[in-house]
Design an enzyme around this catalytic site. Structure first.
Site, PDB file in Angstrom:
ATOM      1  N   GLU A  15      -6.159 -23.189  15.481  1.00  0.00           N
ATOM      2  CA  GLU A  15      -7.356 -23.408  14.659  1.00  0.00           C
ATOM      3  C   GLU A  15      -8.519 -23.879  15.523  1.00  0.00           C
ATOM      4  O   GLU A  15      -9.662 -23.477  15.311  1.00  0.00           O
ATOM      5  CB  GLU A  15      -7.036 -24.463  13.592  1.00  0.00           C
ATOM      6  CG  GLU A  15      -8.201 -24.773  12.669  1.00  0.00           C
ATOM      7  CD  GLU A  15      -7.802 -25.747  11.564  1.00  0.00           C
ATOM      8  OE1 GLU A  15      -6.814 -26.497  11.736  1.00  0.00           O
ATOM      9  OE2 GLU A  15      -8.480 -25.751  10.525  1.00  0.00           O
ATOM     10  N   ARG A  26     -15.948 -13.420  -3.085  1.00  0.00           N
ATOM     11  CA  ARG A  26     -14.575 -12.915  -3.096  1.00  0.00           C
ATOM     12  C   ARG A  26     -13.573 -14.013  -3.454  1.00  0.00           C
ATOM     13  O   ARG A  26     -12.570 -13.747  -4.116  1.00  0.00           O
ATOM     14  CB  ARG A  26     -14.255 -12.305  -1.726  1.00  0.00           C
ATOM     15  CG  ARG A  26     -12.796 -11.978  -1.531  1.00  0.00           C
ATOM     16  CD  ARG A  26     -12.606 -11.107  -0.322  1.00  0.00           C
ATOM     17  NE  ARG A  26     -11.212 -11.112   0.108  1.00  0.00           N
ATOM     18  CZ  ARG A  26     -10.757 -10.452   1.163  1.00  0.00           C
ATOM     19  NH1 ARG A  26     -11.589  -9.732   1.900  1.00  0.00           N
ATOM     20  NH2 ARG A  26      -9.483 -10.487   1.493  1.00  0.00           N
ATOM     21  N   GLU A  31      -0.702 -11.977  10.848  1.00  0.00           N
ATOM     22  CA  GLU A  31      -1.897 -11.135  10.866  1.00  0.00           C
ATOM     23  C   GLU A  31      -3.133 -11.869  11.384  1.00  0.00           C
ATOM     24  O   GLU A  31      -3.834 -11.372  12.263  1.00  0.00           O
ATOM     25  CB  GLU A  31      -2.157 -10.604   9.450  1.00  0.00           C
ATOM     26  CG  GLU A  31      -3.440  -9.805   9.356  1.00  0.00           C
ATOM     27  CD  GLU A  31      -3.664  -9.212   7.978  1.00  0.00           C
ATOM     28  OE1 GLU A  31      -2.866  -9.442   7.063  1.00  0.00           O
ATOM     29  OE2 GLU A  31      -4.680  -8.491   7.826  1.00  0.00           O
ATOM     30  N   ASN A  89       0.886  -1.157   0.000  1.00  0.00           N
ATOM     31  CA  ASN A  89       0.000   0.000   0.000  1.00  0.00           C
ATOM     32  C   ASN A  89       0.927   1.211   0.000  1.00  0.00           C
ATOM     33  O   ASN A  89       1.458   1.607   1.033  1.00  0.00           O
ATOM     34  CB  ASN A  89      -0.890   0.025   1.252  1.00  0.00           C
ATOM     35  CG  ASN A  89      -1.958  -1.054   1.210  1.00  0.00           C
ATOM     36  OD1 ASN A  89      -2.474  -1.394   0.139  1.00  0.00           O
ATOM     37  ND2 ASN A  89      -2.295  -1.605   2.357  1.00  0.00           N
ATOM     38  N   GLU A 103      -7.987  -3.007  -2.984  1.00  0.00           N
ATOM     39  CA  GLU A 103      -8.209  -2.300  -1.717  1.00  0.00           C
ATOM     40  C   GLU A 103      -7.863  -0.824  -1.827  1.00  0.00           C
ATOM     41  O   GLU A 103      -7.206  -0.248  -0.957  1.00  0.00           O
ATOM     42  CB  GLU A 103      -7.413  -2.977  -0.589  1.00  0.00           C
ATOM     43  CG  GLU A 103      -7.796  -4.432  -0.404  1.00  0.00           C
ATOM     44  CD  GLU A 103      -7.147  -5.128   0.777  1.00  0.00           C
ATOM     45  OE1 GLU A 103      -6.015  -4.768   1.127  1.00  0.00           O
ATOM     46  OE2 GLU A 103      -7.790  -6.029   1.343  1.00  0.00           O
ATOM     47  N   ASP A 144      -7.550 -14.676   2.330  1.00  0.00           N
ATOM     48  CA  ASP A 144      -6.539 -13.783   2.889  1.00  0.00           C
ATOM     49  C   ASP A 144      -5.789 -14.413   4.054  1.00  0.00           C
ATOM     50  O   ASP A 144      -6.049 -14.056   5.201  1.00  0.00           O
ATOM     51  CB  ASP A 144      -7.219 -12.480   3.339  1.00  0.00           C
ATOM     52  CG  ASP A 144      -6.224 -11.356   3.510  1.00  0.00           C
ATOM     53  OD1 ASP A 144      -5.039 -11.556   3.201  1.00  0.00           O
ATOM     54  OD2 ASP A 144      -6.643 -10.264   3.948  1.00  0.00           O
TER      55      ASP A 144
END
Ligand code: GCW
Length: 664
Positions: free
Chosen positions: A496, A322, A379, A189, A272, A351
């Site tokens: 998980e 998506r 993340e 970005n 994005e 993602d």
């Protein structure tokens, strides 16, 4: 605070340092001379500490390093052989010799004193790359490092290049020791200030490139697709406009004047909110090829990201999926990308989730260099507060069989498959200014493991962990290794089990992506929904009744995923919407599975914390304290996940836990 040496503490060099080392290399100049300088520096440091020596010349006893450009070993490769008296590493280039030296360090005493026939060890792919999502200016929302959990950027400090860049050199050394050879220094970005790294702040990039070069690392820049208009005062950034193409050509030529071995550009376009070719009615091949043409004369690459989807979706729209987006956008362009373009594809279609299907795009562009993108920064996997040994997950991705047969996903992206050109393996770094580099000291193993798997995707994650433990805690009590193995192997399964179940993903707090929020993204524009109601949950991605995403796979997967009977349990909710009473292959109902895994997962986190107490006094106090503090947070957070998830499912289904555990 003293900086932790990661997996290269002085003691990891003891076996090398005790040897008599002979180096046989021709006179070199340029980058090879610098790399050779790094090799010499490593040997001198080790031998001066442990009593060995370094001389130039022919083999005697100990370690013999040979750099012979005519050895025909291939770029970056090395040959390793040993007799009871001498271990020989030979390479055709300086990088190969550097990697061979670190292989000797990794093997320690086992590299010496035995008869081992010569074997050639070569990287699976020529591009093993780390991307940093580092900003120059502290971004009001994302901070200095987007999705960074390890302090600030190693090279930028709120608006400037750091004065003291010595740590960058130590970072490059760590990277070289695991075979990483390409580094993108700034966030994909690309905000305004950062876009000027290409022009008015180019000197900073050159400074960094000079620091990492002696470690065989080439520097890349993330660039803004709109740069010709934003920085060049052109009326457009249309990639087919001759003035725009000329601007990229001139600008790129200037970059190469400053950095002759510059690696190339990384581009996030039409994604994005980042600008891209769509604004001009052009394709992503037009966009990528415009930059590729500017880089081609200098041997540079374009890493063009395939993370293109509608991030302004209306949650009421049940037809848009998506997960389909990257494949739908890119497969029609196969064969149109220039030869120096790598289409960089995230491992999953959503993602970087803990569990999602493997992106079908990775094996759908046989005439394109497709690179695999992984995320070392955690993340969605606990943000370096939870123990999560990522190589276990990456191994699944790399070893996946897109056609069900012998060809692996790793074969495809490294160009070893009949259908696939070498695209390389890329990951987002987890490193920052933190004392331990990675926030959680055990997250160092993820960076280590990434490098090792990018070098050789067939390595076993458990064996990689053993290497990392051996290097990082040399000579430690065996209980340390036992404890780390117990905590880290299976840690992905633990995480998980207390977070989003069966491949549904997300359920995290929006924005920060940490901690539970089951409906956090349910009515958002981001396209990541779970569709829970009183009867059931999951996303119908079948051809029969859903988004048709299953049709993007080759057989057998197109049918395996389509079929409720055949779909693997762990991806059930990724592909199907099912009632809470649906019976899994395990024999449990979906709802009971959710209850059981969440209670067991939180208990497993608690066990990790207890296990860690055993190594008190056996590891460095600072490491012990930092890991302890992180484990407290992991246990707290896992309990929160358990309680929110089980309560949500209980309230929505009305079906109690058959074990009668507390629900709220
Ligand atoms: O995972 C998401 C992150 C964004 C990131 C984006 C991307 C750099 O939440 O922070 O932006 O992916 O990969 O481009």
């Amino acid at each position: 605070m003293t900086e932790h040496p990661a997996w290269l503490p002085t003691a990891a060099f003891a076996a090398l340092g005790r040897r008599h080392v002979t180096l046989d290399a021709p006179d070199l100049d340029g980058t090879p001379a610098l790399v050779l300088g790094s090799i010499v520096g490593e040997i001198e440091a080790a031998t001066s500490t442990y009593g060995g020596s370094l001389t130039r010349g022919a083999a005697t006893t100990g370690l013999h390093l040979v750099l012979d450009p005519d050895a025909g070993l291939g770029a970056e490769a090395f040959m390793l052989a040993s007799t009871p008296t001498v271990t020989t590493v030979s390479a055709s280039d300086a990088s190969g010799l550097l990697y061979g030296l670190f292989e000797v360090v990794r093997r320690g005493e086992a590299a010496f004193g035995r008869d081992v026939p010569a074997s050639t060890i070569a990287p699976a792919t020529s591009v093993r790359m780390l991307d940093h999502w580092d900003n120059i200016d502290v971004h009001p929302v994302m901070g200095q490092v987007e999705r960074g959990y390890a302090g600030g950027a190693l090279w930028f400090d709120d608006g400037t290049l750091r004065d003291d860049l010595s740590r960058v050199s130590r970072y490059a050394r760590l990277l070289a020791s695991i075979g990483i050879n390409h580094l993108c220094i700034n966030n994909v970005n690309v905000h305004h200030t950062e876009s000027t790294l290409l022009t008015t702040r180019l000197e900073w990039v050159a400074t960094l490139a000079d620091i990492v070069r002696p470690w065989g690392v080439r520097t890349h820049l993330a660039v803004n697709f709109n740069a010709p208009a934003a920085l060049g005062d052109l009326p457009t950034s249309d990639p087919c406009d001759p003035a725009v193409r000329a601007w990229w050509a001139t600008t790129t030529a200037r970059v190469y004047e400053a950095i002759p071995d510059f690696g190339g550009y990384v581009v996030k376009a039409d994604s994005e909110g980042q600008p891209g070719p769509f604004a001009y009615g052009r394709t992503h091949a037009d966009g990528a090829n415009c930059l590729a043409a500017a880089l081609a004369p200098f041997g540079g690459l374009v890493h063009w990201r395939a993370f293109v989807y509608n991030h302004r979706q209306d949650w009421r729209d049940r037809r848009t999926d998506r997960a389909r987006a990257a494949y739908d956008h890119f497969t029609p362009l196969d064969g149109q990308f220039a030869d120096n373009v790598v289409v960089q594809v995230k491992f999953g279609p959503l993602d970087f989730q803990v569990r999602e299907a493997i992106s079908p795009l990775l094996s759908a562009m046989p005439h394109t260099h497709v690179g695999l993108e992984l995320q070392v920064t955690q993340e969605y996997t606990g943000q370096q507060r939870h123990v999560y040994y990522l190589p276990e997950q990456w191994h699944e991705v790399l070893d996946w069989r897109p056609w069900g047969g012998a060809v692996t996903q790793a074969d495809v992206v490294t160009g070893r498959a009949p259908d696939g050109l070498d695209g390389g393996i890329i990951a987002v770094s987890n490193v920052g200014t933190d004392q331990f580099w990675t926030g959680h000291p055990l997250a160092q193993a993820n960076l280590y493991g990434f490098g090792r798997l990018a070098w050789d995707p067939t390595l076993d994650p458990a064996a990689i962990l053993d290497e990392w433990i051996g290097l990082t805690f040399p000579g430690a009590d065996p209980l340390v290794g036992q404890t780390l193995r117990a905590m880290m192997l299976g840690s992905r399964a633990v995480y998980e089990s207390y977070t989003a179940p069966l491949g549904i993903g997300f359920m995290v707090n929006p924005g920060v992506h940490y901690g539970p929020s089951v409906d956090g993204y349910e009515y958002s524009p981001w396209g990541t929904y779970h569709f829970a109601d009183r009867d059931g949950i999951g996303v119908d991605r079948t051809r029969a009744s859903g988004s048709g995403y299953t049709g993007q796979y080759h057989q057998p997967w197109a049918d395996v995923y389509e079929s409720l009977a055949d779909c693997p349990d762990d991806l059930l909710l990724f592909f199907h919407h099912v009632p809470y009473t649906h019976v899994l292959h395990s024999g449990k109902t979906l709802i009971q599975h959710v209850y059981d895994t969440h209670f067991e997962g939180a208990a497993a986190a608690e066990r990790m914390r207890t296990d860690w107490q055993r190594v008190k006094g056996l590891v460095d106090d600072a490491v012990f304290a930092r890991v302890s503090e992180r484990l407290d947070e992991q246990v707290r957070c896992a309990d929160e996940w358990r309680d929110q998830l089980t309560t949500y499912f209980w309230r929505h289904s009305g079906i109690p836990d058959d074990q009668g555990r507390p629900l709220y």
